[in-house]
Motif scaffolding. Structure first.
Motif, PDB file in Angstrom:
ATOM      1  N   LEU A  58      49.083 -47.493 -79.277  1.00  0.00           N
ATOM      2  CA  LEU A  58      50.305 -46.840 -79.759  1.00  0.00           C
ATOM      3  C   LEU A  58      50.018 -45.402 -80.163  1.00  0.00           C
ATOM      4  O   LEU A  58      50.767 -44.485 -79.817  1.00  0.00           O
ATOM      5  N   TYR A  59      48.932 -45.202 -80.895  1.00  0.00           N
ATOM      6  CA  TYR A  59      48.601 -43.859 -81.361  1.00  0.00           C
ATOM      7  C   TYR A  59      48.300 -42.923 -80.194  1.00  0.00           C
ATOM      8  O   TYR A  59      48.759 -41.773 -80.169  1.00  0.00           O
ATOM      9  N   LEU A  60      47.520 -43.415 -79.233  1.00  0.00           N
ATOM     10  CA  LEU A  60      47.112 -42.561 -78.114  1.00  0.00           C
ATOM     11  C   LEU A  60      48.259 -42.268 -77.168  1.00  0.00           C
ATOM     12  O   LEU A  60      48.562 -41.098 -76.893  1.00  0.00           O
ATOM     13  N   TRP A  61      48.923 -43.307 -76.648  1.00  0.00           N
ATOM     14  CA  TRP A  61      49.873 -43.118 -75.551  1.00  0.00           C
ATOM     15  C   TRP A  61      51.283 -42.778 -76.002  1.00  0.00           C
ATOM     16  O   TRP A  61      52.030 -42.132 -75.254  1.00  0.00           O
ATOM     17  N   VAL A  62      51.678 -43.179 -77.201  1.00  0.00           N
ATOM     18  CA  VAL A  62      53.029 -42.871 -77.686  1.00  0.00           C
ATOM     19  C   VAL A  62      53.005 -41.661 -78.608  1.00  0.00           C
ATOM     20  O   VAL A  62      53.688 -40.665 -78.363  1.00  0.00           O
TER      21      VAL A  62
END
Length: 212
Positions: free
Chosen positions: A168-172
């Motif tokens: 979630l942190y990386l891609w969103v």
């Protein structure tokens, strides 16, 4: 890190934050349907929606970050809904929780400069003023520069503040929410450059016809 200290993959704050972004996008879309002339084409509507979305994000989300990050305040030491929102984002990029001076400096320009300029260009769109294309190039350049200066210093120093182990942190949070401010400004810049170039070439051709 102890198991109890492991951050949840998706929290209530995550849901509220993404819901708020979706609401802002809906408001921007509704504004385009209400305020633009009926003859407005896809490009004008898409530009309006983006600029309205952009302005609302700058004034609400980033404006709250700026308030929480100046005069000795930090997101991590603050309380309230917006503080919780930014604490959530700071789980992906810790600089936003600590009032990083580079990030805060860029946000001053974004909130106080880019936000109002978005509103001015929206006004030009409503009035169908072609002079908007110049300002779209200006604002797109500012957005691209801001994105570069937000992440380039971090990359050059080893990306110690970025948390990429969580999907979630990386891609969103890091990728999607920031790349929007790369690809859309690039498209707007190219589109407005084309409009300006066509106008100047037409003017030049007419001037040559008159001289001949």
């Amino acid at each position: 890190m102890a198991p109890s200290d492991t951050p949840e993959f998706f929290t209530k704050t995550s849901a509220y934050s993404l819901g708020a972004v979706s609401l802002i996008a809906f408001i921007a879309y509704t504004g385009s349907k209400t305020l633009l002339p009926k003859h407005a084409g896809f490009r004008e509507r898409a530009t309006f929606i983006w600029l309205a979305f952009d302005a609302l994000i700058h004034f609400s989300f980033e404006g709250s970050f700026l308030y929480l990050s100046v005069f000795g305040r930090t997101v991590q030491s603050s309380t309230g809904p917006f503080a919780e929102l930014w604490k959530e984002y700071a789980r992906a990029d810790i600089r936003w929780g600590l009032a990083d001076p580079t990030v805060v400096s860029l946000e001053i320009l974004t909130v106080l400069g880019v936000g109002p300029l978005c509103c001015y260009i929206i006004y030009q769109l409503i009035k169908d003023d072609p002079a908007r294309h110049y300002w779209i190039v200006v604002i797109s350049t500012a957005e691209l520069y801001g994105g570069f200066m937000t992440f380039a210093p971090e990359w050059l120093t080893g990306s110690h503040g970025l948390v990429t182990s969580n999907w979630l942190y990386l891609w969103v949070y890091l990728m999607f929410m920031n790349l929007l401010w790369v690809f859309i400004p690039l498209w707007l810049m190219i589109d407005s450059y084309s409009a300006i170039a066509r106008s100047l070439r037409t003017t030049q051709a007419l001037a040559r016809v008159k001289k001949s």
